[in-house]
Design a protein around this motif. Structure first.
Motif, PDB file in Angstrom:
ATOM      1  N   LEU A  27      40.633  35.201  55.364  1.00  0.00           N
ATOM      2  CA  LEU A  27      39.845  36.432  55.310  1.00  0.00           C
ATOM      3  C   LEU A  27      40.803  37.605  55.497  1.00  0.00           C
ATOM      4  CD1 LEU A  27      36.784  35.430  57.532  1.00  0.00           C
ATOM      5  CD2 LEU A  27      36.938  35.417  55.044  1.00  0.00           C
ATOM      6  N   LEU A  28      40.781  38.542  54.548  1.00  0.00           N
ATOM      7  CA  LEU A  28      41.625  39.744  54.605  1.00  0.00           C
ATOM      8  C   LEU A  28      40.721  40.933  54.890  1.00  0.00           C
ATOM      9  CD1 LEU A  28      44.001  39.177  51.540  1.00  0.00           C
ATOM     10  CD2 LEU A  28      44.317  38.501  53.904  1.00  0.00           C
ATOM     11  N   LYS A  29      40.959  41.560  56.051  1.00  0.00           N
ATOM     12  CA  LYS A  29      40.152  42.717  56.422  1.00  0.00           C
ATOM     13  C   LYS A  29      40.939  43.976  56.141  1.00  0.00           C
ATOM     14  CE  LYS A  29      37.581  44.881  60.160  1.00  0.00           C
ATOM     15  NZ  LYS A  29      37.160  44.806  61.567  1.00  0.00           N
ATOM     16  N   PHE A  30      40.336  44.873  55.290  1.00  0.00           N
ATOM     17  CA  PHE A  30      40.920  46.177  55.010  1.00  0.00           C
ATOM     18  C   PHE A  30      40.117  47.249  55.734  1.00  0.00           C
ATOM     19  CE2 PHE A  30      43.915  44.800  51.851  1.00  0.00           C
ATOM     20  CZ  PHE A  30      43.359  43.634  51.358  1.00  0.00           C
TER      21      PHE A  30
ATOM     22  N   ASP B  82      38.152  49.385  54.434  1.00  0.00           N
ATOM     23  CA  ASP B  82      36.826  49.615  53.865  1.00  0.00           C
ATOM     24  C   ASP B  82      36.070  48.327  53.589  1.00  0.00           C
ATOM     25  OD1 ASP B  82      38.545  48.693  52.006  1.00  0.00           O
ATOM     26  OD2 ASP B  82      37.954  50.092  50.407  1.00  0.00           O
ATOM     27  N   GLY B  83      36.599  47.144  54.011  1.00  0.00           N
ATOM     28  CA  GLY B  83      35.849  45.922  53.763  1.00  0.00           C
ATOM     29  C   GLY B  83      36.704  44.689  53.987  1.00  0.00           C
ATOM     30  N   THR B  84      36.115  43.498  53.696  1.00  0.00           N
ATOM     31  CA  THR B  84      36.750  42.206  53.932  1.00  0.00           C
ATOM     32  C   THR B  84      36.704  41.390  52.647  1.00  0.00           C
ATOM     33  OG1 THR B  84      36.040  42.264  56.228  1.00  0.00           O
ATOM     34  CG2 THR B  84      36.740  40.141  55.353  1.00  0.00           C
ATOM     35  N   LEU B  85      37.814  40.721  52.305  1.00  0.00           N
ATOM     36  CA  LEU B  85      37.908  39.842  51.140  1.00  0.00           C
ATOM     37  C   LEU B  85      38.223  38.431  51.615  1.00  0.00           C
ATOM     38  CD1 LEU B  85      39.966  41.996  48.595  1.00  0.00           C
ATOM     39  CD2 LEU B  85      37.510  41.628  48.654  1.00  0.00           C
ATOM     40  N   SER B  86      37.723  37.434  50.874  1.00  0.00           N
ATOM     41  CA  SER B  86      38.000  36.028  51.139  1.00  0.00           C
ATOM     42  C   SER B  86      38.926  35.518  50.044  1.00  0.00           C
ATOM     43  CB  SER B  86      36.697  35.219  51.169  1.00  0.00           C
ATOM     44  OG  SER B  86      36.992  33.849  51.358  1.00  0.00           O
ATOM     45  N   VAL B  87      40.083  34.914  50.433  1.00  0.00           N
ATOM     46  CA  VAL B  87      41.064  34.423  49.471  1.00  0.00           C
ATOM     47  C   VAL B  87      41.398  32.984  49.821  1.00  0.00           C
ATOM     48  CG1 VAL B  87      42.045  36.722  49.138  1.00  0.00           C
ATOM     49  CG2 VAL B  87      43.011  35.213  50.870  1.00  0.00           C
ATOM     50  N   THR B  88      42.045  32.302  48.833  1.00  0.00           N
ATOM     51  CA  THR B  88      42.459  30.901  49.026  1.00  0.00           C
ATOM     52  C   THR B  88      43.931  30.795  48.688  1.00  0.00           C
ATOM     53  OG1 THR B  88      40.265  30.140  48.422  1.00  0.00           O
ATOM     54  CG2 THR B  88      42.035  28.517  48.354  1.00  0.00           C
ATOM     55  N   ASP B  89      44.696  30.070  49.515  1.00  0.00           N
ATOM     56  CA  ASP B  89      46.120  29.846  49.283  1.00  0.00           C
ATOM     57  C   ASP B  89      46.257  28.859  48.120  1.00  0.00           C
ATOM     58  OD1 ASP B  89      48.789  29.599  49.347  1.00  0.00           O
ATOM     59  OD2 ASP B  89      48.893  28.523  51.260  1.00  0.00           O
ATOM     60  N   ASP B  90      46.887  29.302  47.009  1.00  0.00           N
ATOM     61  CA  ASP B  90      46.983  28.470  45.798  1.00  0.00           C
ATOM     62  C   ASP B  90      48.378  27.871  45.640  1.00  0.00           C
ATOM     63  OD1 ASP B  90      48.364  30.750  45.347  1.00  0.00           O
ATOM     64  OD2 ASP B  90      47.572  31.098  43.317  1.00  0.00           O
ATOM     65  N   ARG B  91      49.106  27.631  46.721  1.00  0.00           N
ATOM     66  CA  ARG B  91      50.431  27.033  46.589  1.00  0.00           C
ATOM     67  C   ARG B  91      50.360  25.598  46.103  1.00  0.00           C
ATOM     68  NH1 ARG B  91      53.057  27.985  52.308  1.00  0.00           N
ATOM     69  NH2 ARG B  91      50.895  27.557  52.918  1.00  0.00           N
ATOM     70  N   ALA B  92      49.181  24.938  46.177  1.00  0.00           N
ATOM     71  CA  ALA B  92      49.052  23.546  45.710  1.00  0.00           C
ATOM     72  C   ALA B  92      49.047  23.460  44.185  1.00  0.00           C
ATOM     73  CB  ALA B  92      47.768  22.922  46.273  1.00  0.00           C
ATOM     74  N   ARG B  93      48.695  24.559  43.482  1.00  0.00           N
ATOM     75  CA  ARG B  93      48.663  24.541  42.012  1.00  0.00           C
ATOM     76  C   ARG B  93      49.969  25.047  41.446  1.00  0.00           C
ATOM     77  NH1 ARG B  93      43.705  28.097  40.476  1.00  0.00           N
ATOM     78  NH2 ARG B  93      44.699  29.390  42.036  1.00  0.00           N
ATOM     79  N   ARG B  94      50.403  24.452  40.357  1.00  0.00           N
ATOM     80  CA  ARG B  94      51.617  24.885  39.667  1.00  0.00           C
ATOM     81  C   ARG B  94      51.248  25.989  38.697  1.00  0.00           C
ATOM     82  NH1 ARG B  94      56.150  23.226  42.211  1.00  0.00           N
ATOM     83  NH2 ARG B  94      55.923  21.037  42.859  1.00  0.00           N
ATOM     84  N   PRO B  95      51.990  27.080  38.647  1.00  0.00           N
ATOM     85  CA  PRO B  95      51.662  28.149  37.685  1.00  0.00           C
ATOM     86  C   PRO B  95      51.914  27.675  36.246  1.00  0.00           C
ATOM     87  CG  PRO B  95      53.753  28.594  38.759  1.00  0.00           C
ATOM     88  CD  PRO B  95      53.175  27.406  39.446  1.00  0.00           C
ATOM     89  N   ALA B  96      51.133  28.208  35.332  1.00  0.00           N
ATOM     90  CA  ALA B  96      51.277  27.858  33.901  1.00  0.00           C
ATOM     91  C   ALA B  96      52.601  28.359  33.389  1.00  0.00           C
ATOM     92  CB  ALA B  96      50.117  28.477  33.093  1.00  0.00           C
ATOM     93  N   LYS B  97      53.130  27.638  32.335  1.00  0.00           N
ATOM     94  CA  LYS B  97      54.435  27.995  31.775  1.00  0.00           C
ATOM     95  C   LYS B  97      54.373  29.388  31.177  1.00  0.00           C
ATOM     96  CE  LYS B  97      58.008  26.290  28.658  1.00  0.00           C
ATOM     97  NZ  LYS B  97      58.375  25.240  27.712  1.00  0.00           N
ATOM     98  N   GLY B  98      55.320  30.206  31.570  1.00  0.00           N
ATOM     99  CA  GLY B  98      55.383  31.575  31.068  1.00  0.00           C
ATOM    100  C   GLY B  98      54.478  32.504  31.818  1.00  0.00           C
ATOM    101  N   GLY B  99      53.724  32.043  32.740  1.00  0.00           N
ATOM    102  CA  GLY B  99      52.836  32.913  33.496  1.00  0.00           C
ATOM    103  C   GLY B  99      53.060  32.743  34.976  1.00  0.00           C
ATOM    104  N   ALA B 100      52.460  33.609  35.797  1.00  0.00           N
ATOM    105  CA  ALA B 100      52.623  33.575  37.256  1.00  0.00           C
ATOM    106  C   ALA B 100      51.330  33.151  37.891  1.00  0.00           C
ATOM    107  CB  ALA B 100      53.026  34.966  37.767  1.00  0.00           C
TER     108      ALA B 100
END
Length: 528
Positions: A499-502, A504-522
């Protein structure tokens, strides 16, 4: 075989006294004055002053005696276990069939015996701690009086005086002693004790250091300085002692007990006093170095002062700017009290308008008390009326019952009157107490000001410690799904929800280090 007739032929017949005398004369004639070499054993001195001992070698033993008059003249003190050469004569007893050597002179049987005796004494005194380095004392730097213990006839005293006059003239206190022969050790020990017993305030000056000196000689000549009495006197001396006995290669036991050992008497004098010429040269050198150091310090100080002077600001301009600031602050201070008083007055008026009025509260309390008094009186009368009606409805009892009823009614009336009187008294007392209460308006206003100032201070501290001010500047607070703060990336598991609290509000994010990025993309962050 002896004759059968009882005669003894021509065999001479002697009495015991005749035999003893003949043996004594034969021994004293055949062995007049002789020298006997052997090891001393069974040595003992009796109260009469005579000493008895035995001398032995590998196979035999001979008795010996030292008469009291001869014992004091011996150059060597008899000791058990020491190999000596005894000079004397053989004599026999008239009454007993024995003989003995009458000793007139003793000397050590060669240097080997002397060295063995010295080593034995050294080990024994060393075990007592007389030679420990911790007992050694430093020599005085420049003694006023130097004590010298030596022979006044030899060249040793001349060498010491010449060396002292050359290096640094000092007063010399001499105690002349014999440095070899019979009684030399006792004289040296007594001289050391005498110098140590001198008083610093006495007529004879007390030495600051003692030199015990003797010239070179054979081992027998130096034996006086190997005696136990001399070694103990040197160890017990309260004055630092320098030993200078013999040449550089000679070593005596006094060298181990003294505070310093000098190879020669001249070297002892050099140890006792410093060289005046060397001291003057060292003093002059230090004076020169001190003067150079002082000039160097002055030069460095002038250089630093010059650099500091060039770096100083314009003082008149600083003074003028300060004066302007002071005048501005003075003018603002003249206007500030009026503005402050006006603001405080407006704040007080606004606060006073919101404060409750004490007079109205007192009047309301009085009205409530009056109402309570009326209600209490009415309730008492109602109770009396109900009791009267109940009594009136009853059949006419006997005269005794009617009297008891009248008494009960009278008691109830009196109790009601007392309750009413007590209520009226309490009402009057509360009214008096309320009338004495002062006007609380000034106290309430001061208390409100104090509380408001404390509240402002706490609010400022709370805002300073709050993280929300950091969020306004662009920072974010990271928490896990349980609401706990996350302070390090190493504590985040792959795929974990955050949970990221700014501001003006709060966002929910997920750590995506388990997925490999697509070739040529980030890799892209998933926002929920």
């Amino acid at each position: 075989m002896p004759p059968m007739d009882g005669t003894h032929g021509n065999i001479p017949e002697y009495s015991v006294t005749e035999i003893s005398g003949a043996v004594k004369r034969t021994l004293e004639t055949a062995f007049g004055r002789i020298r006997v070499r052997g090891e001393i054993t069974e040595f003992k001195t009796y109260p009469s002053g005579h000493s008895y001992l035995s001398m032995k070698d590998e196979t035999g033993t001979i008795r010996a005696i030292i008469w009291r008059g001869a014992l004091s003249k011996l150059a060597v003190r008899p000791e058990n276990g020491v190999e000596v050469i005894a000079t004397g004569k053989i004599t026999a007893s008239d009454k007993r069939s024995d003989y003995a050597l009458q000793i007139e002179r003793l000397e050590y049987a060669g240097e080997g015996a002397l060295l063995a005796r010295i080593e034995k004494l050294r080990l024994r005194l060393g075990a007592e701690g007389l030679f420990d380095e911790g007992r050694k004392r430093p020599l005085p730097f420049l003694p006023e009086v130097i004590g010298v213990i030596t022979s006044e006839k030899g060249a040793v005293l001349h060498d010491i005086r010449t060396t002292l006059a050359r290096r640094f003239p000092r007063r010399v206190l001499l105690i002349p002693v014999a440095v070899q022969g019979q009684g030399a050790a006792e004289q040296v020990a007594a001289a050391i004790a005498t110098m140590g017993a001198l008083s610093p305030l006495g007529r004879i000056p007390r030495p600051d250091v003692i030199i015990v000196a003797r010239g070179g000689g054979s081992l027998e000549d130096l034996m006086a300085f190997n005696e136990e009495v001399v070694v103990r006197a040197a160890a017990a001396s309260p004055i630092p002692l320098i030993s200078a006995v013999g040449h550089e290669t000679d070593t005596t036991l006094i060298d181990f007990a003294s505070d310093r050992r000098a190879p020669t008497p001249t070297a002892a004098a050099e140890l006792a006093v410093p060289s005046r010429e060397e001291l003057l040269a060292a003093l002059q050198q230090r004076g020169t170095r001190l003067a150079r150091a002082a000039h160097s310090v002055l030069d460095r100080g002038r250089l630093r002062l010059g650099r500091a002077a060039t770096g100083l600001p314009d003082l008149p301009a600083l003074v003028a700017a300060g004066r302007n600031r002071l005048e501005d602050r003075g003018h603002r201070l003249q206007l500030a009290p009026r503005a402050l008083i006006g603001a405080k007055r407006r704040l007080l008026e606004g606060t006073a308008a919101r404060l409750p009025r004490p007079q109205e509260a007192i009047a309301a309390r009085r009205a409530a008390l009056s109402l309570l008094a009326l209600r209490a009186g009415g309730a008492a009368r109602s109770a009396l009326d109900r009791s009267s009606r109940r009594l009136a409805g009853l059949p006419d009892p006997a005269p005794l019952l009617r009297a008891r009823l009248r008494e009960a009614r009278a008691r109830e009336l009196r109790g009601a009157e007392r309750l009413q009187a007590a209520a009226q008294r309490r009402l009057a007392e509360r009214g008096t107490a309320l009338s004495r209460i002062p006007d609380p308006t000034p106290f309430l206003a001061a208390h409100l000001r104090t509380c408001r100032a404390a509240l402002r201070g706490l609010s400022a501290r709370l805002e300073g410690a709050s993280y929300e001010a950091l969020l306004e500047r662009g920072f974010a607070l990271v928490r896990d799904s349980a609401g706990q703060p996350v302070t390090a990336a190493a504590g985040v598991a792959p795929g974990q929800r955050l949970l990221l609290k700014f501001a003006d509000g709060t966002l929910s994010v997920t750590d995506d280090r388990a997925r490999r990025p697509a070739k040529g993309g980030a890799a892209q962050e998933t926002l929920l």
